[in-house]
Design an enzyme around this catalytic site. Structure first.
Site, mmCIF file in Angstrom:
data_model
loop_
_atom_site.group_PDB
_atom_site.id
_atom_site.type_symbol
_atom_site.label_atom_id
_atom_site.label_comp_id
_atom_site.label_asym_id
_atom_site.label_seq_id
_atom_site.Cartn_x
_atom_site.Cartn_y
_atom_site.Cartn_z
ATOM 1 N N GLY A 72 30.157 33.893 48.526
ATOM 2 C CA GLY A 72 28.880 34.569 49.164
ATOM 3 C C GLY A 72 27.690 34.268 48.342
ATOM 4 C CG LEU A 85 35.694 32.725 51.700
ATOM 5 C CD1 LEU A 85 34.967 33.232 50.629
ATOM 6 C CD2 LEU A 85 36.911 32.027 50.837
ATOM 7 C CE1 TYR A 113 30.263 46.428 52.903
ATOM 8 C CE2 TYR A 113 29.699 48.820 52.232
ATOM 9 C CZ TYR A 113 29.918 47.420 51.954
ATOM 10 O OH TYR A 113 28.839 47.055 50.830
ATOM 11 C CE LYS A 154 32.267 45.535 49.689
ATOM 12 N NZ LYS A 154 32.351 44.146 48.930
#
Ligand SMILES: NC(=O)c1ccc[n+]([C@@H]2O[C@H](COP(=O)([O-])OP(=O)(O)OC[C@H]3O[C@@H](n4cnc5c(N)ncnc54)[C@H](OP(=O)(O)O)[C@@H]3O)[C@@H](O)[C@H]2O)c1
Length: 226
Positions: free
Chosen positions: A7, A53, A145, A149
């Site tokens: 990233g 990715l 999300y 994480k």
């Protein structure tokens, strides 16, 4: 140091790449779908791998390219991430798959494939999020999300134990909010507590030396909520 940063085309990854390029003696390999930064006048060397990715086969190919550049990897920074801000009930199976493929699976697969080339003393820095830290303040619309994480956070803690015999440290750094394109797209008008450049200085110090003092830790990088 030979440093792989995923990233690296924008946001925090780009800021960290710039910061490390201005420090001496590194080979930095950036990975993202869009091109990374220029290395003109840099004190370190920059190489870029253009790839998505979210596809497992691309990770295998990227690792082959990394071996073409360097014999070993000292630091892997799993920073690539996506945020889909949507109510839980409306999130499609495809969106759930995409979130976990980029935010969790790509990091896990890269670690698996790069570990044989990481010597004792090397380390893995995963970029989590405050939303993925157990007991932190949570926000509607970030269920998947934050869950992706949280998966990365727990992976970091467990891996630190599993990799102790190899002498490889694993930590998860969990920012609150950073003024990047990701934040602006998901929360237009929101003012974050940190700029990517500010945080990049801290992260670069961690990459170069401060990682030695931590293993299996989740470090919250936030002074506000989030
Ligand atoms: N900004 C915040 O407030 C905040 C807070 C907590 C945690 N974080 C975390 O910090 C990390 C960096 O976030 P950011 O704010 O800098 O986000 P950003 O500006 O959106 O940058 C994300 C980076 O990830 C790369 N990326 C996304 N999908 C990819 C894919 N499929 N394959 C390869 N690369 C991919 C992007 O490159 P391409 O698009 O070129 O592929 C880009 O370089 C993320 O993991 C994020 O979850 C951010």
């Amino acid at each position: 140091m030979n440093i792989v940063i995923t990233g690296s085309s924008r946001g925090l990854g780009l800021a960290l790449t710039h910061e490390l390029l201005n420090r001496k003696g590194h080979v930095i390999i950036g990975i993202s779908r869009n091109p990374g930064c220029e290395s003109k006048n840099a004190l370190s060397k920059y190489l870029h791998i253009l790839t998505d990715l979210s596809q497992a086969e691309n990770i295998t190919k990227a690792v082959e390219k990394i071996h073409g550049f360097v014999d070993s990897v000292d630091v892997l920074v799993n920073n690539a991430g996506i945020l889909i801000h949507k109510p839980f009930i409306d999130t499609s199976p495809e969106e759930i798959h995409r979130l976990f493929s980029v935010n969790f699976r790509s990091a896990a697969l890269l670690i698996q494939k790069l570990l044989p080339f990481m010597k004792p003393g090397s380390h893995i820095m995963n970029i989590g999020s405050m939303g993925g830290v157990q007991g932190s303040v949570k926000f509607p619309g970030l269920a998947f999300y934050s869950a992706s994480k949280a998966a990365l956070t727990v992976l970091s803690e467990v891996l630190a134990e599993e990799l102790k015999p190899r002498g490889v440290h694993v930590n998860c750094l969990a920012p609150g909010s950073i003024q990047t394109e990701m934040l602006a797209e998901a929360f237009p008008g929101y003012q974050a507590s940190f700029s990517p450049d500010e945080l990049a200085q801290f992260l670069a110090d961690f990459v170069e030396k401060n990682y030695r003092f931590f293993n299996g830790k989740t470090l919250p990088l936030a002074i506000t909520t989030p």
